[in-house]
Design an enzyme around this catalytic site. Structure first.
Site, PDB file in Angstrom:
ATOM      1  N   LYS A  30       1.946  -3.781   6.599  1.00 42.45           N
ATOM      2  CA  LYS A  30       2.287  -3.925   5.183  1.00 42.45           C
ATOM      3  C   LYS A  30       3.791  -3.786   4.978  1.00 42.45           C
ATOM      4  O   LYS A  30       4.400  -4.504   4.186  1.00 42.45           O
ATOM      5  CB  LYS A  30       1.528  -2.884   4.344  1.00 42.45           C
ATOM      6  CG  LYS A  30       0.060  -3.200   4.200  1.00 42.45           C
ATOM      7  CD  LYS A  30      -0.134  -4.453   3.337  1.00 42.45           C
ATOM      8  CE  LYS A  30      -1.542  -4.968   3.335  1.00 42.45           C
ATOM      9  NZ  LYS A  30      -1.696  -6.253   2.627  1.00 42.45           N
ATOM     10  N   TYR A  71      -1.855  -0.514  10.485  1.00 38.73           N
ATOM     11  CA  TYR A  71      -2.103  -1.136   9.175  1.00 38.73           C
ATOM     12  C   TYR A  71      -0.891  -0.970   8.255  1.00 38.73           C
ATOM     13  O   TYR A  71      -0.387  -1.932   7.670  1.00 38.73           O
ATOM     14  CB  TYR A  71      -3.345  -0.513   8.523  1.00 38.73           C
ATOM     15  CG  TYR A  71      -3.425  -0.791   7.056  1.00 38.73           C
ATOM     16  CD1 TYR A  71      -3.714  -2.074   6.596  1.00 38.73           C
ATOM     17  CD2 TYR A  71      -3.158   0.209   6.115  1.00 38.73           C
ATOM     18  CE1 TYR A  71      -3.744  -2.343   5.231  1.00 38.73           C
ATOM     19  CE2 TYR A  71      -3.189  -0.057   4.762  1.00 38.73           C
ATOM     20  CZ  TYR A  71      -3.481  -1.325   4.321  1.00 38.73           C
ATOM     21  OH  TYR A  71      -3.495  -1.598   2.978  1.00 38.73           O
ATOM     22  N   SER A 112       0.826  -1.208   0.000  1.00 39.85           N
ATOM     23  CA  SER A 112       0.000   0.000   0.000  1.00 39.85           C
ATOM     24  C   SER A 112       0.855   1.250   0.000  1.00 39.85           C
ATOM     25  O   SER A 112       1.939   1.281   0.613  1.00 39.85           O
ATOM     26  CB  SER A 112      -0.853  -0.006   1.271  1.00 39.85           C
ATOM     27  OG  SER A 112      -1.477   1.238   1.439  1.00 39.85           O
TER      28      SER A 112
HETATM   29  N1  UFG Z   1     -12.383  11.592   3.038  1.00 39.91           N
HETATM   30  C1  UFG Z   1     -13.357  12.475   3.435  1.00 39.91           C
HETATM   31  N2  UFG Z   1     -14.496  11.976   4.011  1.00 39.91           N
HETATM   32  C2  UFG Z   1     -14.700  10.629   4.194  1.00 39.91           C
HETATM   33  C3  UFG Z   1     -13.684   9.739   3.778  1.00 39.91           C
HETATM   34  C4  UFG Z   1     -12.533  10.252   3.200  1.00 39.91           C
HETATM   35  O1  UFG Z   1     -13.217  13.690   3.286  1.00 39.91           O
HETATM   36  O2  UFG Z   1     -15.753  10.252   4.730  1.00 39.91           O
HETATM   37  C5  UFG Z   1     -11.158  12.121   2.383  1.00 39.91           C
HETATM   38  C6  UFG Z   1      -9.879  11.860   3.147  1.00 39.91           C
HETATM   39  O3  UFG Z   1      -9.649  12.832   4.118  1.00 39.91           O
HETATM   40  C7  UFG Z   1      -8.858  11.846   2.018  1.00 39.91           C
HETATM   41  C8  UFG Z   1      -9.639  11.256   0.835  1.00 39.91           C
HETATM   42  O4  UFG Z   1     -11.003  11.456   1.148  1.00 39.91           O
HETATM   43  O5  UFG Z   1      -8.488  13.145   1.692  1.00 39.91           O
HETATM   44  C9  UFG Z   1      -9.398   9.772   0.639  1.00 39.91           C
HETATM   45  O6  UFG Z   1      -9.653   9.081   1.845  1.00 39.91           O
HETATM   46  P1  UFG Z   1      -9.798   7.489   1.896  1.00 39.91           P
HETATM   47  O7  UFG Z   1     -10.163   7.118   3.291  1.00 39.91           O
HETATM   48  O8  UFG Z   1     -10.715   7.028   0.812  1.00 39.91           O
HETATM   49  O9  UFG Z   1      -8.369   6.966   1.487  1.00 39.91           O
HETATM   50  P2  UFG Z   1      -6.946   7.225   2.172  1.00 39.91           P
HETATM   51  O10 UFG Z   1      -6.121   7.943   1.166  1.00 39.91           O
HETATM   52  O11 UFG Z   1      -7.062   7.843   3.495  1.00 39.91           O
HETATM   53  O12 UFG Z   1      -6.439   5.745   2.413  1.00 39.91           O
HETATM   54  C10 UFG Z   1      -6.486   4.804   1.381  1.00 39.91           C
HETATM   55  C11 UFG Z   1      -6.778   3.432   1.982  1.00 39.91           C
HETATM   56  C12 UFG Z   1      -5.649   2.941   2.801  1.00 39.91           C
HETATM   57  C13 UFG Z   1      -4.395   3.030   2.014  1.00 39.91           C
HETATM   58  C14 UFG Z   1      -4.164   4.416   1.488  1.00 39.91           C
HETATM   59  C15 UFG Z   1      -2.967   4.457   0.611  1.00 39.91           C
HETATM   60  O13 UFG Z   1      -7.945   3.483   2.782  1.00 39.91           O
HETATM   61  O14 UFG Z   1      -5.887   1.600   3.141  1.00 39.91           O
HETATM   62  O15 UFG Z   1      -5.279   4.820   0.723  1.00 39.91           O
HETATM   63  O16 UFG Z   1      -2.532   5.754   0.425  1.00 39.91           O
HETATM   64  F1  UFG Z   1      -3.366   2.671   2.791  1.00 39.91           F
END
Ligand code: UFG
Length: 341
Positions: free
Chosen positions: A160, A156, A132
């Protein structure tokens, strides 16, 4: 690149009924591989194998097995001779990993050890490992190249990284072992059939599944975590990649392990970043729904921007993402509507 070249190669997909695993199953079958699934269905629907049969036209071979169970894993490898493993089976929620670190290390590290041990005992010498972008943490320079030092910010991400290091050491000490490490950025989308996708029965925390819930009226509104990032619209930027592109990346990785290229470690992303607001607007357009939202505080640990450097995946595997954000949102929305019918 090498469609049908490896027709007789038998591949075990651990976690093959999950979101990325199921799409990779289809891509590998279409590329001519002979594929079996190992899954404990803890985070996958029981009917995924039937749905895969509808897509590819042949029944899926499934081992109902928990990778934490050493003897059960050994039993699978004793029952069949495999040429390679693609190891997806893992827990993947960042917040859950913080509240259940032991559970995460058990599944993601001891489970991986069990798989590697059974591979060694039965002479399986090729493995593709799901890693990841989370292992990079919050690097200063964008896009993120593979040489960027790992700096995991969650349990997490640490599991990884441990998995990567364990397999890398093993490969260095075991001349025959070939290892493909794939560092995923943000997977979104679904198969065009609408039969497989990201399981809507789970309570989502990732952006697009949450947006999907809001679009379909199952959640009242989206909370946008932070509107004051140093980005053009103030919301966080991510490298969203279509799960079909990601699946194709696994085919290319396996092809490389069976070909001249051998071991590799690459990012799988598009190289293009989209803000939360871009995703909201695109989803509104493809779904025809309004996505109510309000901007709240930043979520702890979130980087402002995360984007893949894609040169290495292109140079080593010939991989380039082909699908864009609109395709991802269309795929997700279509899948959701098929489930709700
Ligand atoms: N976000 C919101 N509201 C929500 C959910 C997410 O504003 O309800 C925003 C987050 O702050 C971020 C973007 O949307 O800016 C993406 O968030 P995600 O939770 O979809 O994804 P992340 O980038 O935080 O994490 C994902 C996976 C992880 C992985 C990572 C790798 O969930 O498992 O990408 O960079 F490790």
């Amino acid at each position: 690149m090498t469609q049908d070249r490896h027709t007789n190669k038998r591949v075990l997909l651990t976690g093959g009924a999950g979101f990325i695993g199921s799409h990779t199953y289809v891509a590998l079958i279409e590329a001519g591989y002979d594929v079996a699934i190992l899954d404990n269905f803890e985070n996958a629907r029981r009917d995924v194998p039937d749905r895969l049969e509808q897509i590819v036209g042949t029944p899926a071979q499934v081992f109902d097995c928990d990778i934490r169970n050493t003897e059960a894993v050994q039993g699978v490898f004793a029952a069949e001779q495999f040429d390679a493993v693609v190891h997806f089976a893992a827990l993947k929620s960042v917040p859950e990993s913080q509240s259940n670190p032991m559970g995460y290390f058990e599944t993601n590290c001891i489970g991986l050890y069990n798989i590697a041990s059974a591979m060694q005992a039965t002479g399986v010498s090729r493995i593709v490992f799901s890693s990841s972008a989370a292992i990079y943490g919050n690097p200063e320079s964008m896009p993120i190249a593979e040489e960027t030092p790992a700096c995991p910010q969650s349990v997490y991400a640490q599991t990884k990284r441990v998995g990567e290091e364990f397999l890398t050491s093993l490969a260095q000490a075991t001349p025959d072992l070939r290892l493909g490490i794939l560092r995923y950025f943000n997977p979104v989308g679904a198969h065009p059939s609408g039969l497989i996708g990201e399981d809507p029965s789970q309570t989502p925390t990732n952006l697009v599944p949450v947006i999907a819930r809001v679009a379909s009226g199952q959640m009242a509104e989206l909370r946008i975590f932070g509107g004051d990032y140093p980005t053009p619209d103030g919301t966080g930027i991510r490298d969203y990649i279509h799960v079909l592109d990601l699946a194709r990346g696994h085919v290319l990785s396996l092809d490389a392990l069976f070909g001249e290229t051998g071991s590799h470690c690459v990012n799988l992303g598009t190289g293009t970043g989209y803000s939360v607001m871009d995703v909201v607007k695109t989803y509104e357009r493809v779904s025809g729904r309004t996505i109510p939202y309000h901007i709240t505080d930043r979520r702890a640990g979130d980087p402002a921007v995360s984007c893949a450097a894609t040169g290495q995946a292109k140079a080593v595997l010939g991989f380039e993402a082909q699908l864009g954000l609109e395709d991802m949102c269309v795929g997700n929305w279509h899948f959701l509507n098929r489930q709700n019918r």
